[in-house]
Write a protein that holds these residues in place. Structure first.
Motif, short mmCIF file in Angstrom:
data_model
loop_
_atom_site.label_atom_id
_atom_site.label_comp_id
_atom_site.label_asym_id
_atom_site.label_seq_id
_atom_site.Cartn_x
_atom_site.Cartn_y
_atom_site.Cartn_z
N ILE A 130 1.07 -1.05 -0.07
CA ILE A 130 -0.02 -0.02 0.01
C ILE A 130 0.94 1.25 0.05
CG2 ILE A 130 -1.74 1.16 1.36
CD1 ILE A 130 -2.87 -1.24 0.05
N ILE A 131 1.94 1.25 0.83
CA ILE A 131 2.85 2.38 1.03
C ILE A 131 3.40 2.52 -0.54
CG2 ILE A 131 5.00 3.36 2.04
CD1 ILE A 131 2.97 3.32 4.13
N PHE A 132 3.86 1.32 -1.04
CA PHE A 132 4.52 1.45 -2.32
C PHE A 132 3.73 2.02 -3.32
CE2 PHE A 132 6.15 -0.82 -6.33
CZ PHE A 132 7.53 -0.42 -6.32
N LEU A 133 2.29 1.55 -3.28
CA LEU A 133 1.55 2.17 -4.42
C LEU A 133 1.20 3.81 -4.11
CD1 LEU A 133 -1.18 -0.75 -4.70
CD2 LEU A 133 0.75 -0.10 -6.43
N ILE A 134 1.05 3.95 -2.89
CA ILE A 134 0.96 5.47 -2.45
C ILE A 134 2.10 6.42 -3.20
CG2 ILE A 134 0.60 7.16 -0.68
CD1 ILE A 134 -1.05 5.07 0.80
N VAL A 135 3.35 5.69 -2.76
CA VAL A 135 4.41 6.71 -3.13
C VAL A 135 4.47 6.56 -4.75
CG1 VAL A 135 7.12 6.51 -3.24
CG2 VAL A 135 6.00 6.23 -1.05
N GLY A 136 4.26 5.66 -5.40
CA GLY A 136 4.12 5.55 -6.74
C GLY A 136 3.12 6.47 -7.51
N ILE A 137 2.10 6.48 -7.02
CA ILE A 137 1.18 7.59 -7.52
C ILE A 137 1.33 8.86 -7.25
CG2 ILE A 137 -0.67 7.47 -5.39
CD1 ILE A 137 -1.79 7.21 -8.99
N ILE A 138 1.92 9.31 -5.95
CA ILE A 138 2.69 10.60 -5.71
C ILE A 138 3.79 11.02 -6.80
CG2 ILE A 138 3.66 12.22 -4.02
CD1 ILE A 138 2.16 10.46 -1.72
N ALA A 176 14.99 10.25 0.74
CA ALA A 176 15.81 10.18 -0.42
C ALA A 176 15.20 9.26 -1.35
CB ALA A 176 17.17 9.91 0.11
N GLY A 177 14.32 8.24 -0.75
CA GLY A 177 13.72 7.33 -1.68
C GLY A 177 12.52 7.91 -2.40
N LEU A 178 12.08 8.80 -1.69
CA LEU A 178 10.80 9.53 -2.55
C LEU A 178 11.23 10.43 -3.70
CD1 LEU A 178 7.66 9.80 -2.62
CD2 LEU A 178 8.25 11.89 -0.96
N LEU A 193 3.45 4.66 -14.17
CA LEU A 193 4.51 5.39 -14.18
C LEU A 193 5.35 5.65 -12.97
CD1 LEU A 193 6.14 7.72 -15.88
CD2 LEU A 193 4.44 9.39 -15.00
N GLY A 194 4.36 5.93 -11.93
CA GLY A 194 5.02 6.04 -10.56
C GLY A 194 5.85 4.84 -10.09
N VAL A 195 5.16 3.63 -10.22
CA VAL A 195 5.80 2.42 -9.85
C VAL A 195 6.94 2.23 -10.55
CG1 VAL A 195 5.53 0.05 -9.55
CG2 VAL A 195 3.69 1.52 -8.82
#
Length: 89
Positions: free
Chosen positions: A4-12, A62-64, A35-37
């Motif tokens: 879930i966190i991975f998908l949220i970071v991907g969409i952002i 830094a990962g974001l 695209l984000g993922v």
């Protein structure tokens, strides 16, 4: 990291990349998520080549930032490929 966190970071990361890159991108929410993922993977790969970089670091600012940079790179490549194939973006 949770999916879930991975998908949220991907969409952002996808939304920020679309906002930063000029021009119109005809993408829906699912394409932006993809695209984000993909950008997160590319950003992680780029960060792993830096001195002291880890292949898959845990979630941190830094990962974001790496995810956003990776998404911008992927979006620019996507636009170049679509433009070269004769389609308008």
């Amino acid at each position: 990291m949770s999916i879930i966190i991975f998908l949220i970071v991907g969409i952002i990361a996808g939304f920020i990349a679309r906002a930063v890159v000029p021009g119109r991108q005809n993408m829906g929410i699912v394409a932006t998520l993809i695209l984000g993922v993909v950008g997160s993977f590319v950003g992680g790969l780029i960060l792993s080549f830096l001195p002291g970089g880890q292949p898959f670091p845990s979630f941190n600012p830094a990962g974001l930032i790496g995810s956003i940079i990776g998404a911008i790179v992927v979006l620019l490549i996507y636009i170049a490929v679509r433009r070269r194939s004769g389609r308008t973006v």
